[in-house]
Design a protein around this motif. Structure first.
Motif, PDB file in Angstrom:
ATOM      1  N   VAL A  82      -3.937 -17.954  -3.375  1.00  0.00           N
ATOM      2  CA  VAL A  82      -2.595 -17.399  -3.563  1.00  0.00           C
ATOM      3  C   VAL A  82      -2.435 -16.867  -4.986  1.00  0.00           C
ATOM      4  CG1 VAL A  82      -0.140 -17.990  -3.772  1.00  0.00           C
ATOM      5  CG2 VAL A  82      -1.446 -18.735  -1.770  1.00  0.00           C
ATOM      6  N   ILE A  83      -2.861 -17.648  -5.950  1.00  0.00           N
ATOM      7  CA  ILE A  83      -2.770 -17.237  -7.353  1.00  0.00           C
ATOM      8  C   ILE A  83      -3.582 -15.972  -7.592  1.00  0.00           C
ATOM      9  CG2 ILE A  83      -3.444 -17.859  -9.714  1.00  0.00           C
ATOM     10  CD1 ILE A  83      -0.959 -19.308  -8.884  1.00  0.00           C
ATOM     11  N   GLU A  84      -4.796 -15.939  -7.072  1.00  0.00           N
ATOM     12  CA  GLU A  84      -5.662 -14.787  -7.307  1.00  0.00           C
ATOM     13  C   GLU A  84      -5.127 -13.540  -6.602  1.00  0.00           C
ATOM     14  OE1 GLU A  84      -8.604 -12.963  -9.379  1.00  0.00           O
ATOM     15  OE2 GLU A  84      -8.012 -15.074  -9.505  1.00  0.00           O
ATOM     16  N   LEU A  85      -4.620 -13.686  -5.374  1.00  0.00           N
ATOM     17  CA  LEU A  85      -4.031 -12.543  -4.671  1.00  0.00           C
ATOM     18  C   LEU A  85      -2.821 -12.000  -5.429  1.00  0.00           C
ATOM     19  CD1 LEU A  85      -4.152 -13.715  -0.930  1.00  0.00           C
ATOM     20  CD2 LEU A  85      -5.382 -11.769  -1.919  1.00  0.00           C
ATOM     21  N   THR A  86      -2.016 -12.903  -5.959  1.00  0.00           N
ATOM     22  CA  THR A  86      -0.846 -12.473  -6.734  1.00  0.00           C
ATOM     23  C   THR A  86      -1.279 -11.703  -7.968  1.00  0.00           C
ATOM     24  OG1 THR A  86       0.395 -14.414  -5.965  1.00  0.00           O
ATOM     25  CG2 THR A  86       1.232 -13.276  -7.922  1.00  0.00           C
ATOM     26  N   HIS A  87      -2.276 -12.225  -8.670  1.00  0.00           N
ATOM     27  CA  HIS A  87      -2.783 -11.540  -9.854  1.00  0.00           C
ATOM     28  C   HIS A  87      -3.342 -10.168  -9.509  1.00  0.00           C
ATOM     29  CE1 HIS A  87      -4.766 -10.749 -13.614  1.00  0.00           C
ATOM     30  NE2 HIS A  87      -5.968 -10.836 -13.065  1.00  0.00           N
ATOM     31  N   LEU A  88      -4.144 -10.085  -8.464  1.00  0.00           N
ATOM     32  CA  LEU A  88      -4.734  -8.809  -8.063  1.00  0.00           C
ATOM     33  C   LEU A  88      -3.653  -7.808  -7.668  1.00  0.00           C
ATOM     34  CD1 LEU A  88      -7.755 -10.111  -5.967  1.00  0.00           C
ATOM     35  CD2 LEU A  88      -7.899  -8.844  -8.118  1.00  0.00           C
ATOM     36  N   ALA A  89      -2.632  -8.275  -6.958  1.00  0.00           N
ATOM     37  CA  ALA A  89      -1.547  -7.381  -6.557  1.00  0.00           C
ATOM     38  C   ALA A  89      -0.859  -6.772  -7.771  1.00  0.00           C
ATOM     39  CB  ALA A  89      -0.539  -8.143  -5.700  1.00  0.00           C
ATOM     40  N   THR A  90      -0.645  -7.585  -8.809  1.00  0.00           N
ATOM     41  CA  THR A  90      -0.006  -7.049 -10.017  1.00  0.00           C
ATOM     42  C   THR A  90      -0.892  -6.007 -10.701  1.00  0.00           C
ATOM     43  OG1 THR A  90      -0.858  -8.767 -11.524  1.00  0.00           O
ATOM     44  CG2 THR A  90       1.227  -9.224 -10.388  1.00  0.00           C
ATOM     45  N   LEU A  91      -2.215  -6.145 -10.576  1.00  0.00           N
ATOM     46  CA  LEU A  91      -3.110  -5.168 -11.192  1.00  0.00           C
ATOM     47  C   LEU A  91      -2.997  -3.806 -10.512  1.00  0.00           C
ATOM     48  CD1 LEU A  91      -6.394  -7.229 -11.822  1.00  0.00           C
ATOM     49  CD2 LEU A  91      -4.418  -6.890 -13.325  1.00  0.00           C
ATOM     50  N   ALA A 118      -2.023   2.708  -3.803  1.00  0.00           N
ATOM     51  CA  ALA A 118      -2.170   1.575  -4.712  1.00  0.00           C
ATOM     52  C   ALA A 118      -0.959   0.647  -4.644  1.00  0.00           C
ATOM     53  CB  ALA A 118      -2.362   2.075  -6.142  1.00  0.00           C
ATOM     54  N   ILE A 119       0.242   1.216  -4.634  1.00  0.00           N
ATOM     55  CA  ILE A 119       1.456   0.394  -4.567  1.00  0.00           C
ATOM     56  C   ILE A 119       1.512  -0.382  -3.264  1.00  0.00           C
ATOM     57  CG2 ILE A 119       3.976   0.482  -4.400  1.00  0.00           C
ATOM     58  CD1 ILE A 119       3.837   2.925  -6.305  1.00  0.00           C
ATOM     59  N   LEU A 120       1.244   0.291  -2.147  1.00  0.00           N
ATOM     60  CA  LEU A 120       1.311  -0.373  -0.848  1.00  0.00           C
ATOM     61  C   LEU A 120       0.224  -1.438  -0.707  1.00  0.00           C
ATOM     62  CD1 LEU A 120       2.132   2.695   1.441  1.00  0.00           C
ATOM     63  CD2 LEU A 120       3.669   0.823   0.789  1.00  0.00           C
ATOM     64  N   THR A 121      -0.943  -1.200  -1.307  1.00  0.00           N
ATOM     65  CA  THR A 121      -2.004  -2.206  -1.262  1.00  0.00           C
ATOM     66  C   THR A 121      -1.595  -3.446  -2.033  1.00  0.00           C
ATOM     67  OG1 THR A 121      -3.686  -0.476  -1.066  1.00  0.00           O
ATOM     68  CG2 THR A 121      -4.435  -2.658  -1.730  1.00  0.00           C
ATOM     69  N   GLY A 122      -0.981  -3.244  -3.183  1.00  0.00           N
ATOM     70  CA  GLY A 122      -0.462  -4.391  -3.932  1.00  0.00           C
ATOM     71  C   GLY A 122       0.558  -5.159  -3.116  1.00  0.00           C
ATOM     72  N   ASP A 123       1.442  -4.437  -2.428  1.00  0.00           N
ATOM     73  CA  ASP A 123       2.434  -5.096  -1.574  1.00  0.00           C
ATOM     74  C   ASP A 123       1.756  -5.887  -0.461  1.00  0.00           C
ATOM     75  OD1 ASP A 123       4.385  -3.906  -3.111  1.00  0.00           O
ATOM     76  OD2 ASP A 123       4.861  -2.326  -1.653  1.00  0.00           O
ATOM     77  N   TYR A 124       0.695  -5.331   0.097  1.00  0.00           N
ATOM     78  CA  TYR A 124      -0.040  -6.009   1.159  1.00  0.00           C
ATOM     79  C   TYR A 124      -0.638  -7.324   0.658  1.00  0.00           C
ATOM     80  CZ  TYR A 124      -3.632  -6.835   4.736  1.00  0.00           C
ATOM     81  OH  TYR A 124      -4.425  -7.400   5.705  1.00  0.00           O
ATOM     82  N   LEU A 125      -1.175  -7.304  -0.552  1.00  0.00           N
ATOM     83  CA  LEU A 125      -1.745  -8.535  -1.114  1.00  0.00           C
ATOM     84  C   LEU A 125      -0.661  -9.587  -1.340  1.00  0.00           C
ATOM     85  CD1 LEU A 125      -4.435  -7.336  -3.672  1.00  0.00           C
ATOM     86  CD2 LEU A 125      -4.651  -7.795  -1.240  1.00  0.00           C
ATOM     87  N   PHE A 126       0.512  -9.161  -1.800  1.00  0.00           N
ATOM     88  CA  PHE A 126       1.622 -10.104  -1.937  1.00  0.00           C
ATOM     89  C   PHE A 126       1.975 -10.714  -0.576  1.00  0.00           C
ATOM     90  CE2 PHE A 126       3.076  -7.685  -5.875  1.00  0.00           C
ATOM     91  CZ  PHE A 126       2.772  -8.709  -6.751  1.00  0.00           C
ATOM     92  N   ALA A 127       1.965  -9.884   0.469  1.00  0.00           N
ATOM     93  CA  ALA A 127       2.289 -10.366   1.809  1.00  0.00           C
ATOM     94  C   ALA A 127       1.246 -11.371   2.299  1.00  0.00           C
ATOM     95  CB  ALA A 127       2.388  -9.190   2.777  1.00  0.00           C
ATOM     96  N   GLN A 128      -0.022 -11.084   2.037  1.00  0.00           N
ATOM     97  CA  GLN A 128      -1.078 -12.006   2.462  1.00  0.00           C
ATOM     98  C   GLN A 128      -0.977 -13.329   1.718  1.00  0.00           C
ATOM     99  OE1 GLN A 128      -1.378  -9.964   5.065  1.00  0.00           O
ATOM    100  NE2 GLN A 128      -3.411 -10.903   5.227  1.00  0.00           N
ATOM    101  N   ALA A 129      -0.613 -13.261   0.441  1.00  0.00           N
ATOM    102  CA  ALA A 129      -0.406 -14.493  -0.331  1.00  0.00           C
ATOM    103  C   ALA A 129       0.732 -15.312   0.276  1.00  0.00           C
ATOM    104  CB  ALA A 129      -0.113 -14.166  -1.786  1.00  0.00           C
ATOM    105  N   SER A 130       1.785 -14.627   0.715  1.00  0.00           N
ATOM    106  CA  SER A 130       2.939 -15.320   1.307  1.00  0.00           C
ATOM    107  C   SER A 130       2.562 -16.017   2.603  1.00  0.00           C
ATOM    108  CB  SER A 130       4.074 -14.319   1.561  1.00  0.00           C
ATOM    109  OG  SER A 130       4.536 -13.766   0.341  1.00  0.00           O
ATOM    110  N   GLU A 131       1.683 -15.396   3.376  1.00  0.00           N
ATOM    111  CA  GLU A 131       1.257 -16.016   4.632  1.00  0.00           C
ATOM    112  C   GLU A 131       0.515 -17.333   4.370  1.00  0.00           C
ATOM    113  OE1 GLU A 131      -1.261 -14.958   8.710  1.00  0.00           O
ATOM    114  OE2 GLU A 131      -0.718 -13.373   7.293  1.00  0.00           O
ATOM    115  N   ILE A 132      -0.335 -17.323   3.346  1.00  0.00           N
ATOM    116  CA  ILE A 132      -1.041 -18.561   2.985  1.00  0.00           C
ATOM    117  C   ILE A 132      -0.044 -19.597   2.469  1.00  0.00           C
ATOM    118  CG2 ILE A 132      -2.768 -19.569   1.445  1.00  0.00           C
ATOM    119  CD1 ILE A 132      -4.203 -16.854   1.486  1.00  0.00           C
TER     120      ILE A 132
END
Length: 331
Positions: A82-91, A118-132
């Motif tokens: 979750v932490i890593e997905l959040t970090h990657l999304a911000t990048l 790029a923006i939508l991919t970051g949003d997708y990573l945030f969503a995947q983090a939320s699922e976990i």
């Protein structure tokens, strides 16, 4: 599949290094599977920065904090992901805002595709983090929400800049604490909480990790000026060229010493390529560097004070060695 990142902390215990390496391998496996999609393009875009590498520094801090409880508790690895997905999304989002062409030595997502992807991919990573997160309990979800709020607030405050009457130095430190320190603090908090560590240990680790995060960014500020080559991973003067007002620059600009008039003139905006060497030479010799280094040491000392109250295990020694490393890397 690429090999998991090499443990890159100043570790002082071989068993601890082995535990972290094994944990990182599990993190890497779950990280990659968590962004898989039925749509091949979504998977490709989401894995773009994962494949580019990175030290998984924040994920490693989760695993290190878990050493103070039950290190193999079932929530620890998902928490690190979750932490890593959040970090990657911000990048992904940062690269759009900064119009960055390169990230981690590879073409950035916005350069390879476009800003929208790029923006939508970051949003997708945030969503995947939320699922976990949904499987980790309401307390963890609440902490993540608060952390995300701080991340966004820090980015907004950095974008707007200090307002009239604000102390630019204080504003800058607060932005660092929100943008960098908050997620690193949550790394320590997640690892301790999810491993069942004692409440006092959880709070100490979260506080220490936030201080380490701020210290790390201040160390980067100094490296941009003090480094004589790209061996540090930064090209000297990068922030100066981009007009980024880091702590040493803010100290110079806040002064009125006539001897610094030329330096203040050079630092008033992005430094022209022809002026970079002169600016670096003047800034390296300026007392502002010592003031910035003192601020860095103060944050590292704050972390050490929190760590001193932790159980005396190899993980505490590793955290303390990290504090030393953050100071020493600044030159």
């Amino acid at each position: 599949m690429a090999a998991p990142p090499v443990v890159d902390l100043p570790l002082v215990d071989e068993r601890l290094a082995q535990d972290l390496a094994a944990g990182l391998a599990e993190v890497e496996k779950l990280l990659r599977s968590s962004v898989e999609s039925e749509d091949a393009f979504v998977t490709e875009a989401s894995r773009h920065l994962i494949e580019a590498g990175g030290k998984r520094f924040r994920a490693m801090l989760v695993l290190l904090a878990a050493q103070f409880g039950t290190q193999d508790a079932p929530g620890v690895v998902p928490g690190a992901v979750v932490i890593e997905l959040t970090h990657l999304a911000t990048l992904y989002h940062d690269d759009v805002m900064d119009e960055a062409p390169v990230r981690r030595g590879s073409e950035s997502a916005n350069a390879r595709w476009n800003n929208t992807v790029a923006i939508l991919t970051g949003d997708y990573l945030f969503a995947q983090a939320s699922e976990i997160l949904a499987d980790l309990g309401p307390d963890i979800i609440r902490i993540q929400a608060q952390t995300f709020s701080r991340l966004v607030r820090g980015q907004i405050r950095e974008t707007i800049g200090p307002r009239d009457g604000d102390d630019p130095v204080r504003h800058y430190i607060e932005v660092l604490a929100d943008k960098t320190g908050s997620l690193i603090a949550t790394s320590g908090r997640f690892g301790a909480l999810l491993s069942g560590a004692a409440p006092d240990v959880v709070e100490r680790l979260a506080s220490a990790c936030e201080a380490i995060g701020v210290a790390w960014q201040l160390s980067d500020d100094l490296l941009d000026v003090a480094s004589e080559s790209t061996q540090s991973g930064k090209t000297p003067g990068t922030d100066l060229r981009e007009g980024i007002r880091t702590l040493p620059v803010l100290y110079v600009l806040s002064g009125d010493d006539p001897a610094d008039a030329r330096l203040r003139e050079l630092l008033s905006g992005p430094v022209a390529e022809d002026d970079v060497e002169e600016t670096l030479a003047l800034l390296r010799a300026n007392p502002a560097m010592d003031r910035a280094r003192a601020e860095l040491v103060a944050w590292a000392d704050r972390a050490r004070a929190d760590l001193a109250g932790l159980p005396d295990i190899p993980a505490r020694a590793a955290y303390l060695a990290l504090c030393d490393y953050v100071v020493e890397r600044s030159g």
